[in-house]
Design a protein around this motif. Sequence first.
Motif, PDB file in Angstrom:
ATOM      1  N   PRO A 199       0.801  -1.223   0.000  1.00  0.00           N
ATOM      2  CA  PRO A 199       0.000   0.000   0.000  1.00  0.00           C
ATOM      3  C   PRO A 199       0.833   1.271   0.000  1.00  0.00           C
ATOM      4  O   PRO A 199       0.301   2.355  -0.153  1.00  0.00           O
ATOM      5  N   ILE A 200       2.162   1.116   0.167  1.00  0.00           N
ATOM      6  CA  ILE A 200       3.042   2.274   0.257  1.00  0.00           C
ATOM      7  C   ILE A 200       4.469   1.796   0.065  1.00  0.00           C
ATOM      8  O   ILE A 200       4.779   0.618   0.271  1.00  0.00           O
ATOM      9  N   ASP A 201       5.348   2.675  -0.366  1.00  0.00           N
ATOM     10  CA  ASP A 201       6.772   2.339  -0.364  1.00  0.00           C
ATOM     11  C   ASP A 201       7.194   2.091   1.080  1.00  0.00           C
ATOM     12  O   ASP A 201       6.901   2.912   1.956  1.00  0.00           O
ATOM     13  N   GLY A 202       7.869   0.999   1.359  1.00  0.00           N
ATOM     14  CA  GLY A 202       8.247   0.730   2.737  1.00  0.00           C
ATOM     15  C   GLY A 202       9.208  -0.431   2.876  1.00  0.00           C
ATOM     16  O   GLY A 202       9.652  -1.029   1.894  1.00  0.00           O
ATOM     17  N   LYS A 203       9.531  -0.746   4.123  1.00  0.00           N
ATOM     18  CA  LYS A 203      10.473  -1.807   4.462  1.00  0.00           C
ATOM     19  C   LYS A 203       9.732  -2.935   5.158  1.00  0.00           C
ATOM     20  O   LYS A 203       8.900  -2.700   6.046  1.00  0.00           O
ATOM     21  N   VAL A 204       9.999  -4.171   4.763  1.00  0.00           N
ATOM     22  CA  VAL A 204       9.363  -5.334   5.375  1.00  0.00           C
ATOM     23  C   VAL A 204      10.013  -5.587   6.731  1.00  0.00           C
ATOM     24  O   VAL A 204      11.223  -5.825   6.821  1.00  0.00           O
ATOM     25  N   MET A 205       9.198  -5.535   7.784  1.00  0.00           N
ATOM     26  CA  MET A 205       9.718  -5.738   9.139  1.00  0.00           C
ATOM     27  C   MET A 205       9.573  -7.181   9.599  1.00  0.00           C
ATOM     28  O   MET A 205      10.466  -7.739  10.225  1.00  0.00           O
ATOM     29  N   VAL A 251       4.327  -7.345   8.067  1.00  0.00           N
ATOM     30  CA  VAL A 251       4.270  -5.983   8.594  1.00  0.00           C
ATOM     31  C   VAL A 251       5.260  -5.125   7.825  1.00  0.00           C
ATOM     32  O   VAL A 251       6.443  -5.476   7.697  1.00  0.00           O
ATOM     33  N   LEU A 252       4.772  -4.007   7.279  1.00  0.00           N
ATOM     34  CA  LEU A 252       5.613  -3.026   6.604  1.00  0.00           C
ATOM     35  C   LEU A 252       5.856  -1.844   7.533  1.00  0.00           C
ATOM     36  O   LEU A 252       4.995  -1.512   8.366  1.00  0.00           O
ATOM     37  N   GLU A 253       7.013  -1.202   7.384  1.00  0.00           N
ATOM     38  CA  GLU A 253       7.286   0.028   8.109  1.00  0.00           C
ATOM     39  C   GLU A 253       7.596   1.118   7.109  1.00  0.00           C
ATOM     40  O   GLU A 253       8.422   0.935   6.211  1.00  0.00           O
ATOM     41  N   GLY A 311      11.384 -10.597   1.595  1.00  0.00           N
ATOM     42  CA  GLY A 311      11.785 -11.071   2.910  1.00  0.00           C
ATOM     43  C   GLY A 311      11.976  -9.934   3.889  1.00  0.00           C
ATOM     44  O   GLY A 311      11.886  -8.748   3.530  1.00  0.00           O
ATOM     45  N   VAL A 312      12.261 -10.288   5.139  1.00  0.00           N
ATOM     46  CA  VAL A 312      12.487  -9.287   6.177  1.00  0.00           C
ATOM     47  C   VAL A 312      13.660  -8.392   5.780  1.00  0.00           C
ATOM     48  O   VAL A 312      14.715  -8.864   5.356  1.00  0.00           O
ATOM     49  N   GLY A 313      13.459  -7.079   5.892  1.00  0.00           N
ATOM     50  CA  GLY A 313      14.486  -6.108   5.544  1.00  0.00           C
ATOM     51  C   GLY A 313      14.409  -5.600   4.125  1.00  0.00           C
ATOM     52  O   GLY A 313      15.079  -4.618   3.774  1.00  0.00           O
ATOM     53  N   ALA A 314      13.580  -6.240   3.291  1.00  0.00           N
ATOM     54  CA  ALA A 314      13.473  -5.815   1.894  1.00  0.00           C
ATOM     55  C   ALA A 314      12.722  -4.492   1.784  1.00  0.00           C
ATOM     56  O   ALA A 314      11.776  -4.238   2.531  1.00  0.00           O
ATOM     57  N   GLN A 315      13.135  -3.656   0.844  1.00  0.00           N
ATOM     58  CA  GLN A 315      12.442  -2.410   0.553  1.00  0.00           C
ATOM     59  C   GLN A 315      11.494  -2.665  -0.612  1.00  0.00           C
ATOM     60  O   GLN A 315      11.918  -3.151  -1.661  1.00  0.00           O
ATOM     61  N   VAL A 316      10.201  -2.394  -0.437  1.00  0.00           N
ATOM     62  CA  VAL A 316       9.221  -2.656  -1.480  1.00  0.00           C
ATOM     63  C   VAL A 316       8.634  -1.339  -1.970  1.00  0.00           C
ATOM     64  O   VAL A 316       8.588  -0.352  -1.234  1.00  0.00           O
TER      65      VAL A 316
END
Length: 675
Positions: A605-611, A629-631, A653-658
């Motif tokens: 839903p937004i540019d973010g980082k997978v936590m 969960v995205l941050e 995966g965790v830490g990926a920027q989407v």
Amino acid sequence: MSRFDTVLIANRGEIAARIIRGCRSQGYTTVAVYSDADAQARHVLEADTAVRIGPGPVGESYLSIEKLIEAAKASGAGAIHPGYGFLSERHDFAQAVQDAGLVFIGPDPDAIEAMGNKSASKVRMIAANVPCVPGYQGAGQEDDLLVAEAIKVGLPVMVKAASGGGGRGMRLVHEESELKAAIQSARSEATNAFGDGQLLIEKAVLNARHVEIQIFGDRHGTVVHLGERDCSVQRRNQKVIEEAPSPAVSSELRARMGEAAVAAAKAVNYVGAGTVEFMLAANGEFYFLEMNTRLQVEHPVTEMIHDVDLVAWQLMVANGDPLPMTQAEIDARRHGHAIEVRLCAEDPAAGFLPQTGRVLTWHTPSGDGLRADHCLIEGGVISPFYDSLQGKLMAWGETRLQAIQKLIAMLGDTALLGLASNRDFLIELLSQPEFQGPGVTTGFIADQYPAERIKALGEPDHVHQALAAALMVESDALALQKANDLDASLLSWHSANTAPLVMKLARGEKTAVLEVECLPNREYRTDIITTQEEEDEAARSVRLLSIDGSRVSYVSEGRRLQAHFARTGSQLWLSTPTCTACYEDVTYQPEQGAEAGSDGRILAPIDGKVMTVSVVPGQVVAKGELLLVLEAMKMEFRLQAPVAGTVELVNAGVGAQVALRQLIVQITPDEVSAE
């Protein structure tokens, strides 16, 4: 203490730009720092010089103490101003600055450590007999212990991060069954935002006001206060509107709260600008919440009613000079009323989802008693790495009502186009009789604005849609004229009688079918044929008088009006004094398919980082089950399964920027699997 003449601002955005202006007014040279995401940001362009400190993520740039000190030394800065947020309340940062032989423009490390942690500062205030909210602020942090302490305090309670601020890591809990999840969520958010997951529990003081006292200390033993600010209008514990003075504080109460705030500051030998925050109950009792050992977001309203520059005061104190005024002189300068609103890149209709993207149009008026502290530039990009706050708009008046009216007018002529903002919601709040009366408590937004009401606020009326259609046609005609070097007199010329144009304009999930009749003299008559709401059979006419950049002057229903717009491709953003909307011309697009998510595709839903990722391929999930969960913009977004089925793909995966609308999970729905 060595004196300095060059200041590095260890921050970004509107506060960095504000500090740069304050330094320049006092003759100091300024150094900005920037990440790759901020290379063309306003604060970078306004500083005398700028130093790159790393890539976009804050942990690799603005939170790197080593890089900031290296930048200060390389640029010749003798002092560092931390702004607010980021490292501003980290005692280890203040200590590192001093150890490097530089001046930290803020309190000493010991004072930050004593007051920067909410749990530790509360213990200190209790010992000093400052009234505090009942709760638990112990060292034990196990989930079950915190649950037990919350039950002992008595629900409802506030679960709060011990470090940081800005409403991060805070949860209001009414039900015992929700405690553990709230504790875990608050701890996760606090760890991500502040690097510290310590929590405390406090009894929730409902229907109270949030009132804070601005204090200032120097190195000559003087501590003063500059009265109070009322920050009661909040959403999810984040301030939305701030004002000074508070409509609920009498001169006698101001003196008592000011005395308590000064005593709290003196208890830790406080130097510089700080804020002591209180909850003010309906019976007039007040309770210590925390002390923010920095300049606050809302400091301008205090400046406006006292006609002072608090950044200039910070520079004086940091250079070892005494405060420029006594308490009596400060009190004598207090005059009028000032109100500030926080302009954020967020979509209220979508649950205040933070927004990223390019700014197509930015305009805000200036004038007597008006002020805008912001970081916006037309053509600039709002990235997912930082807070959604883009600026503060403020107005001063002789009376509170005059200040409110001036701020409403200022907002009405403010346009942030290219992505959604909370501008219209701010106008709505300021216009409410309940707010314009004696003021409101911290429960105002939660009580009066359920999601359905907020979503309805963004609905444009028929005239708004008619103007959008007219500007679509007009801008197409102007583009045609420019591309073919046609005479302007040919814009409204037709070789024969013309039939009305049929247009389909979409706004999010809603589409309206309109008939637009092009008349002489740039007049457009528009009928809405069908909408996904109720039909409006009455036609609306708008006549375009002039277009100057983003501003359009027009006549509708006998009134001459103005608005701002921005056209990009098939989209048109339109902002009138009460409504901002984005329209897309979908006249020639195929009909939309099934409801989003019904095919099991989960898009970011937004540019973010997978936590966190809670599922793996092959896992069977129920509708509503947590997937990941995205941050983004210091907030967490919990993505849940839109359908029941089997997870076929996990694409990050965790830490990926989407990126926005990137496919991150694919679920095969149960009905498809059964086939």
